[in-house]
Design a protein around this motif. Structure first.
Motif, mmCIF file in Angstrom:
data_model
loop_
_atom_site.group_PDB
_atom_site.id
_atom_site.type_symbol
_atom_site.label_atom_id
_atom_site.label_comp_id
_atom_site.label_asym_id
_atom_site.label_seq_id
_atom_site.Cartn_x
_atom_site.Cartn_y
_atom_site.Cartn_z
ATOM 1 N N LEU A 23 56.394 26.109 28.625
ATOM 2 C CA LEU A 23 55.843 25.334 29.733
ATOM 3 C C LEU A 23 54.765 26.121 30.467
ATOM 4 O O LEU A 23 53.717 25.561 30.840
ATOM 5 N N PHE A 24 54.988 27.405 30.669
ATOM 6 C CA PHE A 24 53.983 28.253 31.313
ATOM 7 C C PHE A 24 52.665 28.205 30.550
ATOM 8 O O PHE A 24 51.587 28.043 31.146
ATOM 9 N N ARG A 25 52.741 28.360 29.246
ATOM 10 C CA ARG A 25 51.517 28.394 28.438
ATOM 11 C C ARG A 25 50.830 27.036 28.417
ATOM 12 O O ARG A 25 49.600 26.944 28.503
ATOM 13 N N MET A 149 58.022 18.093 39.751
ATOM 14 C CA MET A 149 56.751 18.422 40.405
ATOM 15 C C MET A 149 55.834 19.031 39.346
ATOM 16 O O MET A 149 55.581 20.241 39.318
ATOM 17 N N ARG A 150 55.347 18.191 38.457
ATOM 18 C CA ARG A 150 54.589 18.690 37.308
ATOM 19 C C ARG A 150 53.259 19.307 37.728
ATOM 20 O O ARG A 150 52.565 18.795 38.605
ATOM 21 N N GLY A 151 52.983 20.439 37.083
ATOM 22 C CA GLY A 151 51.739 21.129 37.365
ATOM 23 C C GLY A 151 51.791 22.052 38.556
ATOM 24 O O GLY A 151 50.787 22.665 38.911
ATOM 25 N N ASP A 198 57.641 11.481 47.331
ATOM 26 C CA ASP A 198 56.956 12.642 47.908
ATOM 27 C C ASP A 198 57.893 13.847 47.962
ATOM 28 O O ASP A 198 59.040 13.735 48.403
ATOM 29 N N HIS A 199 57.394 14.986 47.526
ATOM 30 C CA HIS A 199 58.150 16.234 47.594
ATOM 31 C C HIS A 199 57.200 17.286 48.152
ATOM 32 O O HIS A 199 56.320 17.778 47.446
ATOM 33 N N ILE A 200 57.376 17.622 49.416
ATOM 34 C CA ILE A 200 56.484 18.549 50.108
ATOM 35 C C ILE A 200 57.176 19.902 50.189
ATOM 36 O O ILE A 200 58.255 20.026 50.780
ATOM 37 N N TRP A 201 56.541 20.917 49.607
ATOM 38 C CA TRP A 201 57.212 22.206 49.441
ATOM 39 C C TRP A 201 56.278 23.329 49.811
ATOM 40 O O TRP A 201 55.132 23.389 49.358
ATOM 41 N N TYR A 357 58.578 16.789 26.088
ATOM 42 C CA TYR A 357 59.031 16.915 27.478
ATOM 43 C C TYR A 357 58.188 16.033 28.397
ATOM 44 O O TYR A 357 58.725 15.304 29.248
ATOM 45 N N ASP A 358 56.878 16.078 28.236
ATOM 46 C CA ASP A 358 55.996 15.266 29.081
ATOM 47 C C ASP A 358 56.208 13.777 28.835
ATOM 48 O O ASP A 358 56.156 12.966 29.773
#
Length: 415
Positions: A23-25, A149-151, A198-201, A357-358
């Motif tokens: 996922l990181f790559r 929270m993709r990306g 909405d997910h505010i982090w 996964y996506d």
């Protein structure tokens, strides 16, 4: 007062996973951060899994170990989650029905971000300690299926799943030290979810609040139990694990605040007292309200048993917003078997590449609180369920029709 604590524990941690380094790559993230994250894999929820299905699947094996008479002793069900699906109707009501629990069972839902699972556990222990029925039990479930929270930097650590705990007066796994707890709570906007989408982090603020609460909650514990020595009083430690690297950093910060402790001693202490608890979270990711309970289950399965001694575990739980607790339980030397089945279930999950996964994440995206209609995709779950959960049927969301949720059991790969 008779002892009260954890009689049994089980978990449902999904059917599929993605490698965090993949996922990181794929996201173009800085792979040098991997060492600090300390994550290996994360569970991927399928488009037929919600917080209800995960909670039921975690609890069913535990309840299957009870006979009919013992099932009738469950007089409390508490579900801790921040993935609730109705503003009024408790998640516990669906879980109660699908598990076939008695109508004499009190039930409700607890919400305080990731602290909710331990909050539910402590509430349950207090109620069972004073129950009029000698064989009374409580079922506690910490569970979440986060909206991805993709990306963002949060995505690699977002898991899914549930942990179920049976609380009673025959604490074969761990006895609660009633009253041995310290707290820290204050208003902070590190994480907010004002709507279902909405997910505010604020990651930096969240980690700073986590560390501040660990220090303050432990300090409050010491004020209540002044003979406590952090290095000597606890044989094991379990912390809320948003990702294992956060636990390592918080542990280091707390030890530094307690005195001039050499770095090598801090590293050795982490390996000795905390490493067993992060093994499962490193393979699952953050399941929010269930994460501290998952870390505790990881300790049960991996810590070396000592039949000659009762060992104390210090448990720290943090929930954004925020509320936190540092409490302690005594491990039963005779109850630790390492046979929860979680390790086998994790190994049986199927590996997804990032493209798959996506695709699954896209299909899950419409499945949020408040959705009126949804058609669950059971195809992958039907293929994977027999390998991951042999002998136990799995509950999955079949569809939502006019806000009414309909669930189905998968047995032997068929619905």
């Amino acid at each position: 007062m008779k002892p009260v604590g954890i009689e049994d524990i089980s978990a449902y941690l999904g059917l599929a996973y993605v490698e965090v380094d993949d996922l990181f790559r794929a996201r173009g993230m800085d792979t040098s951060r991997m060492a600090n994250l300390m994550m290996r894999r994360k569970t991927v929820a399928l488009p037929c899994e919600d917080v209800v299905s995960c909670a039921v699947n975690a609890a069913r094996p535990l309840l299957d170990r009870l006979d009919d008479r013992e099932l009738e002793t469950v007089e409390l069900l508490v579900v801790g989650t921040e993935s609730g699906i109705d503003l009024s109707k408790s998640t516990a009501t669906w879980v109660h029905e699908l598990l076939g629990l008695p109508r004499t069972c009190r039930l409700f839902e607890v919400k305080q971000a990731c602290y909710a699972g331990v909050a539910a556990l402590q509430l349950a222990a207090a109620q069972i300690a004073t129950a009029s029925r000698e064989d009374a039990r409580a079922l506690v479930i910490g569970c979440d299926v986060p909206r991805l929270m993709r990306g963002t930097t949060a995505e690699p650590s977002q898991g899914a799943g549930a942990v179920a705990v049976l609380v009673g007066r025959q604490p074969t796994l761990a006895k609660a030290e009633l009253g041995a707890a310290g707290y820290c709570s204050f208003d902070v906007t590190d994480v907010r979810r004002p709507t279902s989408t909405d997910h505010i982090w604020d990651p930096d603020l969240s980690l700073m609040s986590y560390v501040e609460c660990l220090r303050a909650a432990y300090g409050d514990y010491v004020r209540r139990r002044p003979d406590t020595d952090f290095l000597e009083s606890f044989d094991h430690l379990v912390f809320h694990t948003p990702f294992p690297g956060a636990v390592r950093g918080a542990h280091r910060s707390l030890l530094r605040s307690l005195g001039r402790i050499p770095p090598q001693q801090i590293t050795e202490d982490f390996s000795r007292r905390l490493e067993d608890s992060i093994r499962y979270p490193a393979q699952v990711g953050n399941i929010y309200a269930g994460t501290t309970l998952l870390a505790l289950l990881s300790l049960f399965d991996h810590a070396k048993a000592d039949p000659a001694a009762t060992r104390r575990v210090g448990i720290f739980s943090y929930g954004s917003g925020c509320s936190s607790e540092f409490c302690s339980y005594l491990l039963n030397p005779a109850g630790q078997t390492g046979s929860s089945g979680v390790a086998d279930a994790l190994a049986a999950r199927v590996r997804l590449d990032v493209a798959a996964y996506d695709e699954i994440a896209d299909a899950c995206d419409p499945l949020c609180a408040g959705v009126a209609d949804f058609e669950g995709d059971l195809s992958l779950a039907q293929k994977l369920a027999p390998a991951v959960s042999p002998g136990h049927p799995l509950t999955m969301l079949e569809h939502i029709d006019g806000h009414e949720r309909h669930y189905v059991q998968l047995t032997g790969g068929q619905s």
